[in-house]
Design an enzyme around this catalytic site. Structure first.
Site, short mmCIF file in Angstrom:
data_model
loop_
_atom_site.label_atom_id
_atom_site.label_comp_id
_atom_site.label_asym_id
_atom_site.label_seq_id
_atom_site.Cartn_x
_atom_site.Cartn_y
_atom_site.Cartn_z
N LYS A 114 0.83 -1.22 0.00
CA LYS A 114 0.00 0.00 0.00
C LYS A 114 0.86 1.26 0.00
O LYS A 114 0.44 2.30 -0.51
CB LYS A 114 -0.97 -0.02 1.19
CG LYS A 114 -2.10 -1.01 0.99
CD LYS A 114 -3.33 -0.68 1.80
CE LYS A 114 -4.49 -1.59 1.37
NZ LYS A 114 -5.61 -1.58 2.28
N LYS A 196 -3.06 -9.66 -5.78
CA LYS A 196 -4.39 -10.09 -5.35
C LYS A 196 -5.47 -9.14 -5.83
O LYS A 196 -5.21 -7.96 -6.07
CB LYS A 196 -4.42 -10.27 -3.83
CG LYS A 196 -4.64 -9.01 -3.05
CD LYS A 196 -5.16 -9.35 -1.65
CE LYS A 196 -5.41 -8.04 -0.93
NZ LYS A 196 -6.51 -8.04 -0.03
N LYS A 199 -10.54 -4.43 -3.82
CA LYS A 199 -11.69 -3.56 -4.14
C LYS A 199 -11.27 -2.12 -4.41
O LYS A 199 -12.00 -1.37 -5.03
CB LYS A 199 -12.74 -3.62 -3.02
CG LYS A 199 -12.28 -3.13 -1.66
CD LYS A 199 -13.42 -3.14 -0.67
CE LYS A 199 -13.23 -4.09 0.50
NZ LYS A 199 -12.05 -3.92 1.33
#
Ligand code: AQP
Length: 333
Positions: A114, A196, A199
């Site tokens: 992130k 992965k 969303k």
């Protein structure tokens, strides 16, 4: 709460959920809530570690509450609540921060990933995310945490912190175990099958959202990245096809062998449409059910408020114990 074991799980309202969230988490909950005391949270505080648009976040909280209900969470059996409604989560995270070390957090895969995706906002909360997650879990004396394989590292830290605290201050926390469903542990992005499915991916074609209709789903699967040969088999050299087969098997209940046999001799085009169809057939009714719940905000507010009351009682039992153990004076109420 009866004397069944406690199961805790939380999902971030950081967007409309994907079939990765569904297969890795949501789909297991309905079955598990019969055998465990289920505590299901909307991890809204976690979501703030990445910049959110406040009005969108608020809407996503309701979306997630409605989706939990549509996927079969039964509030007469389980507790459903929003993390920010129970302040004990943030309070316990502070205490756990005092026994957690920066090195443990900076090496977390999700933090690194992130940080790369949000270079303009690498904040302390992003790094501290696993400590708040540990607080979520440990507050409820949780024994079982159903998670996708991507959260295994964070769960390990929760266990380490529980053991560390117990060693320092005496038996306080249960040490939680992970529950990872085998077939669908890690669903990968349709645009890059080495990452992965998420969303919050900026590329809308990378994921199938639980809100996508049949046409959109089939279109996205048709565009899914695969490879140039035409064999429909699971193999490390074929991450795209392997991912699509995993999704197909997770939604049909077939084994890889059965699915490979079924698609033998067929081309990628037909295969992708078949995957899209089984996915759409499964998630369409869930979307419709979710929309019914969403149309009654008052009901959703009452569910969340009752859930928070129940969660709070359990959470403060643990937090008071923790405060006493570390030497804080409890407020006289
Ligand atoms: N691709 C996935 N495959 C299997 N399970 C997955 N989960 C998430 N992605 C996959 C599982 O869904 C649960 C809820 O996840 P979360 O929203 O709390 O956090 P996350 O893992 O960070 O999910 P996302 O979709 O990737 O969200 P963003 O994009 O906001 O970071 C967890 O049990 C997780 O394992």
């Amino acid at each position: 709460m009866d004397d069944k074991k406690i199961l805790f799980s939380a999902i971030q309202p950081s967007g409309i959920l994907t079939i990765g969230n569904y297969l890795g988490a949501l789909q297991n909950f309905k079955k598990l809530q019969d055998d465990y005391n289920g505590i299901f949270a909307i991890a809204d505080l976690h979501t703030l570690t990445v910049r959110q648009q406040p009005s969108v976040l608020r809407a996503n909280v309701y979306q997630l509450a409605a989706l939990y209900l549509a996927c079969g969470i039964d509030v007469s059996k389980s507790i459903l609540f929003a993390q920010s409604h129970v302040s004990a989560h943030a309070e316990l995270a502070w205490i756990l921060n005092t026994i957690c070390y920066p090195g443990e957090l900076s090496r977390m895969t999700q933090f690194k990933d992130k940080s790369k995706r949000h270079e303009d906002n690498i904040n302390m909360g992003l790094m501290d995310y696993p400590v708040l997650m540990a607080a979520d879990i440990l507050l409820y004396q949780t024994e079982l945490v159903p998670v996708g394989a991507d959260q295994k590292q964070h769960l390990e830290l929760s266990r380490d912190l529980a053991i560390r605290f117990n060693n320092l201050y005496g038996e306080t926390f249960k040490v939680p175990e992970g529950y990872i469903s085998k077939s669908s542990a890690r669903i990968m992005s349709l645009a890059d099958p080495t990452r992965k499915m998420s969303k919050s991916d900026a590329n809308l074609n990378a994921f199938i959202s639980m809100d996508d209709d049949k046409d959109t789903i089939i279109r996205k699967f048709k565009r899914a990245v695969t490879d140039s040969d035409n064999k429909i088999v699971v193999s490390p050299e074929k991450p795209g096809i392997s991912n699509l087969l995993s999704i197909y098997c997770a939604f049909t209940g077939l084994t890889f062998e059965q699915a490979q046999e079924y698609f033998e001799g067929k081309g990628y085009g037909d295969f992708k449409i078949a995957v899209g169809e089984v996915v759409a057939d499964k998630i369409d009714p869930i979307r419709l059910e979710k929309n019914k719940f969403l149309s009654d905000k008052q009901y959703l507010d009452s569910v969340l408020s009752e859930g928070a009351n129940k969660a709070e009682r359990l959470a403060y039992r643990t937090l008071n114990k923790v405060y006493k153990k570390v030497g804080l004076v409890l407020r006289n109420r």
